[in-house]
Design a protein around this motif. Structure first.
Motif, PDB file in Angstrom:
ATOM      1  N   PRO A   1       0.821  -1.213   0.000  1.00 13.28           N
ATOM      2  CA  PRO A   1       0.000   0.000   0.000  1.00 13.28           C
ATOM      3  C   PRO A   1       0.856   1.265   0.000  1.00 13.28           C
ATOM      4  O   PRO A   1       1.993   1.251   0.477  1.00 13.28           O
ATOM      5  N   LEU A   2       0.285   2.337  -0.533  1.00 14.27           N
ATOM      6  CA  LEU A   2       0.922   3.649  -0.532  1.00 14.27           C
ATOM      7  C   LEU A   2       0.196   4.526   0.485  1.00 14.27           C
ATOM      8  O   LEU A   2      -1.020   4.668   0.419  1.00 14.27           O
ATOM      9  N   PHE A   3       0.943   5.072   1.427  1.00  9.99           N
ATOM     10  CA  PHE A   3       0.368   5.872   2.518  1.00  9.99           C
ATOM     11  C   PHE A   3       0.870   7.309   2.399  1.00  9.99           C
ATOM     12  O   PHE A   3       2.081   7.546   2.344  1.00  9.99           O
ATOM     13  N   ILE A   4      -0.068   8.257   2.327  1.00  8.93           N
ATOM     14  CA  ILE A   4       0.282   9.680   2.229  1.00  8.93           C
ATOM     15  C   ILE A   4      -0.507  10.463   3.274  1.00  8.93           C
ATOM     16  O   ILE A   4      -1.733  10.355   3.330  1.00  8.93           O
TER      17      ILE A   4
ATOM     18  N   ALA B   1       0.927  16.136   7.409  1.00 11.49           N
ATOM     19  CA  ALA B   1       2.178  15.848   8.116  1.00 11.49           C
ATOM     20  C   ALA B   1       3.364  15.698   7.169  1.00 11.49           C
ATOM     21  O   ALA B   1       4.497  15.484   7.620  1.00 11.49           O
ATOM     22  N   ASN B   2       3.103  15.786   5.840  1.00 11.49           N
ATOM     23  CA  ASN B   2       4.136  15.628   4.820  1.00 11.49           C
ATOM     24  C   ASN B   2       4.863  14.289   4.959  1.00 11.49           C
ATOM     25  O   ASN B   2       6.089  14.211   4.951  1.00 11.49           O
ATOM     26  N   ILE B   3       4.079  13.216   5.070  1.00  8.66           N
ATOM     27  CA  ILE B   3       4.624  11.863   5.221  1.00  8.66           C
ATOM     28  C   ILE B   3       4.185  11.018   4.030  1.00  8.66           C
ATOM     29  O   ILE B   3       3.033  11.058   3.613  1.00  8.66           O
ATOM     30  N   GLU B   4       5.131  10.250   3.478  1.00  8.67           N
ATOM     31  CA  GLU B   4       4.814   9.274   2.441  1.00  8.67           C
ATOM     32  C   GLU B   4       5.554   7.975   2.737  1.00  8.67           C
ATOM     33  O   GLU B   4       6.764   7.965   2.922  1.00  8.67           O
ATOM     34  N   LEU B   5       4.809   6.880   2.799  1.00 11.86           N
ATOM     35  CA  LEU B   5       5.371   5.559   3.041  1.00 11.86           C
ATOM     36  C   LEU B   5       4.757   4.592   2.031  1.00 11.86           C
ATOM     37  O   LEU B   5       3.636   4.798   1.569  1.00 11.86           O
ATOM     38  N   SER B   6       5.500   3.537   1.702  1.00  9.92           N
ATOM     39  CA  SER B   6       4.926   2.562   0.773  1.00  9.92           C
ATOM     40  C   SER B   6       5.424   1.159   1.099  1.00  9.92           C
ATOM     41  O   SER B   6       6.471   0.972   1.721  1.00  9.92           O
ATOM     42  N   GLY B   7       4.616   0.187   0.668  1.00 10.63           N
ATOM     43  CA  GLY B   7       4.984  -1.201   0.862  1.00 10.63           C
ATOM     44  C   GLY B   7       5.124  -1.580   2.322  1.00 10.63           C
ATOM     45  O   GLY B   7       4.305  -1.222   3.174  1.00 10.63           O
ATOM     46  N   ALA B   8       6.207  -2.288   2.639  1.00 14.57           N
ATOM     47  CA  ALA B   8       6.427  -2.802   3.990  1.00 14.57           C
ATOM     48  C   ALA B   8       6.674  -1.699   5.016  1.00 14.57           C
ATOM     49  O   ALA B   8       6.568  -1.935   6.224  1.00 14.57           O
ATOM     50  N   SER B   9       6.994  -0.485   4.547  1.00 15.68           N
ATOM     51  CA  SER B   9       7.264   0.613   5.483  1.00 15.68           C
ATOM     52  C   SER B   9       5.993   1.218   6.080  1.00 15.68           C
ATOM     53  O   SER B   9       6.055   1.975   7.044  1.00 15.68           O
TER      54      SER B   9
ATOM     55  N   PRO C   1       3.108   1.253   8.479  1.00 14.54           N
ATOM     56  CA  PRO C   1       2.863   0.539   9.738  1.00 14.54           C
ATOM     57  C   PRO C   1       1.666  -0.400   9.634  1.00 14.54           C
ATOM     58  O   PRO C   1       0.664  -0.078   9.002  1.00 14.54           O
ATOM     59  N   LYS C   2       1.815  -1.572  10.246  1.00 16.12           N
ATOM     60  CA  LYS C   2       0.754  -2.583  10.192  1.00 16.12           C
ATOM     61  C   LYS C   2      -0.571  -2.048  10.730  1.00 16.12           C
ATOM     62  O   LYS C   2      -1.636  -2.383  10.224  1.00 16.12           O
ATOM     63  N   GLU C   3      -0.490  -1.222  11.790  1.00 14.04           N
ATOM     64  CA  GLU C   3      -1.729  -0.704  12.360  1.00 14.04           C
ATOM     65  C   GLU C   3      -2.479   0.201  11.390  1.00 14.04           C
ATOM     66  O   GLU C   3      -3.711   0.225  11.360  1.00 14.04           O
ATOM     67  N   GLU C   4      -1.724   0.955  10.551  1.00 16.69           N
ATOM     68  CA  GLU C   4      -2.364   1.807   9.546  1.00 16.69           C
ATOM     69  C   GLU C   4      -2.970   0.942   8.430  1.00 16.69           C
ATOM     70  O   GLU C   4      -4.056   1.239   7.918  1.00 16.69           O
ATOM     71  N   GLN C   5      -2.277  -0.131   8.064  1.00 17.43           N
ATOM     72  CA  GLN C   5      -2.807  -1.037   7.046  1.00 17.43           C
ATOM     73  C   GLN C   5      -4.110  -1.681   7.525  1.00 17.43           C
ATOM     74  O   GLN C   5      -5.075  -1.797   6.770  1.00 17.43           O
ATOM     75  N   ARG C   6      -4.117  -2.098   8.808  1.00 16.00           N
ATOM     76  CA  ARG C   6      -5.326  -2.716   9.354  1.00 16.00           C
ATOM     77  C   ARG C   6      -6.450  -1.693   9.500  1.00 16.00           C
ATOM     78  O   ARG C   6      -7.615  -1.993   9.250  1.00 16.00           O
ATOM     79  N   ARG C   7      -6.095  -0.488   9.901  1.00 19.98           N
ATOM     80  CA  ARG C   7      -7.107   0.541  10.153  1.00 19.98           C
ATOM     81  C   ARG C   7      -7.828   0.941   8.878  1.00 19.98           C
ATOM     82  O   ARG C   7      -9.051   1.132   8.870  1.00 19.98           O
ATOM     83  N   PHE C   8      -7.103   1.046   7.773  1.00 21.28           N
ATOM     84  CA  PHE C   8      -7.722   1.545   6.541  1.00 21.28           C
ATOM     85  C   PHE C   8      -7.967   0.454   5.497  1.00 21.28           C
ATOM     86  O   PHE C   8      -8.847   0.612   4.642  1.00 21.28           O
ATOM     87  N   ASN C   9      -7.176  -0.615   5.511  1.00 21.62           N
ATOM     88  CA  ASN C   9      -7.387  -1.756   4.615  1.00 21.62           C
ATOM     89  C   ASN C   9      -7.633  -1.310   3.178  1.00 21.62           C
ATOM     90  O   ASN C   9      -8.666  -1.594   2.568  1.00 21.62           O
ATOM     91  N   SER C  10      -6.664  -0.593   2.617  1.00 21.08           N
ATOM     92  CA  SER C  10      -6.814  -0.017   1.282  1.00 21.08           C
ATOM     93  C   SER C  10      -5.448   0.034   0.599  1.00 21.08           C
ATOM     94  O   SER C  10      -4.427   0.246   1.273  1.00 21.08           O
ATOM     95  N   PRO C  11      -5.383  -0.155  -0.733  1.00 21.64           N
ATOM     96  CA  PRO C  11      -4.089  -0.091  -1.429  1.00 21.64           C
ATOM     97  C   PRO C  11      -3.509   1.318  -1.479  1.00 21.64           C
ATOM     98  O   PRO C  11      -2.292   1.494  -1.587  1.00 21.64           O
ATOM     99  N   LEU C  12      -4.386   2.325  -1.427  1.00 16.07           N
ATOM    100  CA  LEU C  12      -3.955   3.733  -1.418  1.00 16.07           C
ATOM    101  C   LEU C  12      -4.603   4.419  -0.227  1.00 16.07           C
ATOM    102  O   LEU C  12      -5.827   4.416  -0.098  1.00 16.07           O
TER     103      LEU C  12
END
Length: 462
Positions: A213-216, A220-228, A230-241
């Motif tokens: 997933p791509l997280f923006i 906060a001017n933060i961009e993370l992608s893939g394994a970077s 956080p698991k909690e954000e992936q679980r919270r939103f459950n979305s590829p973008l």
């Protein structure tokens, strides 16, 4: 290596074609101001009336400048009462003598869609609550007033023009639109991506090299992608973008964007960066002329059989009908899979009050199936197998196991669809009725052929 000069030249040429003309802007401003004046005359004094959406933010595309007007009511009012009063009063502002008509649509709040066919202008008049921040109300409709403020404060004129280019690019490749049926990029999401990346070139470079997933987080001017991510954000939103709404940290603006849509944008970005040309920007071109013959030509060339369930849909919002049509398509796919029928391509689509579920499949016909049963020494299971399959052809034994030869429930996909329509036990949905449905395999009527043709063109091209 990216040819920055070639990209900028390309974007400059495209921008000339998509920036609204001065006369179009003047016409929209005149109409919206006059309409807002009419609304002000019928609304209570404590209702604030604002212009919202792309017209207010200066990111609209030529010829696609629908007006969004929000009626902001005091938040102490009861929600249902507010909605009823808003729609009732908004109707009074519609002037049939000037060629205006309206329909009531439904999102998180009901809203009035005004149409002026003579002038080619459409306006959504949307009731909402006036808020200072997202903690006061949970509706994305209520947050729109905050979106306006953020975009106007964070995009300069050049970036607004590049939002127009981004929107147009996504439109050309069928991954733009806030409608639930599209699973695509909304206008506000495009504006947030531009606020984050600052330029179209940086956006293409960033998207092209991302992992999912791509997280923006724009604020906060933060961009993370893939394994970077956080698991909690992936679980919270459950979305590829995941693009965090700067006006509400608990909302993902990209929640409706599908894996397919973000994947298409990644491929598109790579193609444009390596080949900055109009052919790469505009993508596959198809003509609506002779759509029935074009459709027939494609089906014949593919070697597949096309079956299309076609519906004359109820006069209900597409946002309501689309999930039902998609759910029905999924049930049909499950029925086919359960009964050994293979579907190559399937899609559902709605255009101009017409819906289709199109299925492309190999022209297989099912024969007698050999079903292996339990070992005869397992008495209970063997008795159950004989009971279940005793009505079929003769049961035999292979070694120590029971075997039944069973006739298929459906001979092929067309047979399945025909039987589904007449089977009272196979239910359609609340607003999509069997009485509205017809099955076509050949000679699809022109209006439905166009819908199916568009769907195939979108699914098979990137």
């Amino acid at each position: 290596m990216v040819n920055k000069a070639s990209l900028e030249t390309l974007f400059g040429r495209i921008l000339k074609d998509i920036v609204p003309t001065k006369s179009e802007i003047d016409d929209l401003n005149e109409y919206s101001n006059e309409l807002m004046g009419r609304l002000k005359a019928v609304m209570p004094k404590d209702v604030e009336i604002i212009l919202a959406g792309s017209v207010a933010r200066g990111t609209q595309i030529r010829g696609k400048s629908d007006i969004d007007i929000f009626l902001l009511f005091p938040k102490y009012l009861e929600e249902r009462k507010m909605e009823e009063d808003a729609i009732k009063l908004a109707k009074k502002a519609v002037l049939k003598s000037r060629g205006e008509s309206y329909e009531i649509n439904y999102a998180e709040h009901p809203y009035l869609k005004l149409k002026n066919e003579k002038r080619g202008i459409y306006a959504d008049i949307v009731p909402a609550f006036k808020i200072r921040d997202s903690s006061e109300r949970g509706s994305s409709v209520d947050r729109t007033q905050l979106h306006n403020i953020f975009v106007l404060e964070n995009l300069n004129d050049r970036q607004k023009d590049e939002v127009r280019i981004l929107k147009y690019l996504l439109q050309r490749h069928n991954i733009y639109g806030a409608e639930s049926s599209r699973h695509a990029f909304s206008g506000y999401l495009c504006e947030l991506l531009m606020a984050h990346y600052k330029s179209m070139l940086a956006l293409l470079e960033g998207i092209s090299s991302s992992k999912l997933p791509l997280f923006i987080d724009v604020k906060a001017n933060i961009e993370l992608s893939g394994a970077s991510v956080p698991k909690e954000e992936q679980r919270r939103f459950n979305s590829p973008l995941i693009v965090i709404d700067p006006t509400d940290q608990n909302r993902n603006v990209a929640a409706s964007v599908s894996s397919e849509s973000i994947s298409r944008l990644m491929l598109l970005a790579r193609n444009l960066l390596s080949n900055p040309s109009e052919s790469a920007f505009y993508g596959f071109k198809y003509s609506d002329d002779k759509k029935a013959s074009q459709l027939s030509k494609f089906v014949k060339a593919s070697g597949l059989q096309l079956d299309a369930l076609c519906f004359k849909l109820s006069n209900i919002s597409e946002d309501t009908l689309w999930p039902q049509l998609e759910k029905l398509k999924n049930r049909i796919e499950h029925e086919a899979d359960t009964n050994g029928l293979n579907i190559t391509i399937s899609f559902s689509r709605i255009e101009s009050g017409m819906g289709t579920i199109a299925i492309l499949h190999n022209m297989q016909k099912l024969g007698i199936r050999r079903i292996m049963g339990p070992d005869v020494t397992i008495r209970v299971a063997a008795d159950e197998f004989i009971r279940k399959h005793g009505g079929q052809m003769k049961i035999s034994v292979d070694g120590t196991r029971l075997v039944a030869l069973e006739k298929p429930k459906y001979i092929d996909v067309n047979d399945m669809l025909s039987k589904i329509i007449s089977d009272k036990k196979f239910l359609f949905t609340k607003d999509i009725k069997k009485s509205q449905c017809k099955l076509y395999s050949k000679n699809i009527p022109v209006q439905y052929a166009l819908v199916v043709y568009h769907g195939i063109a979108e699914r098979l091209n990137i």
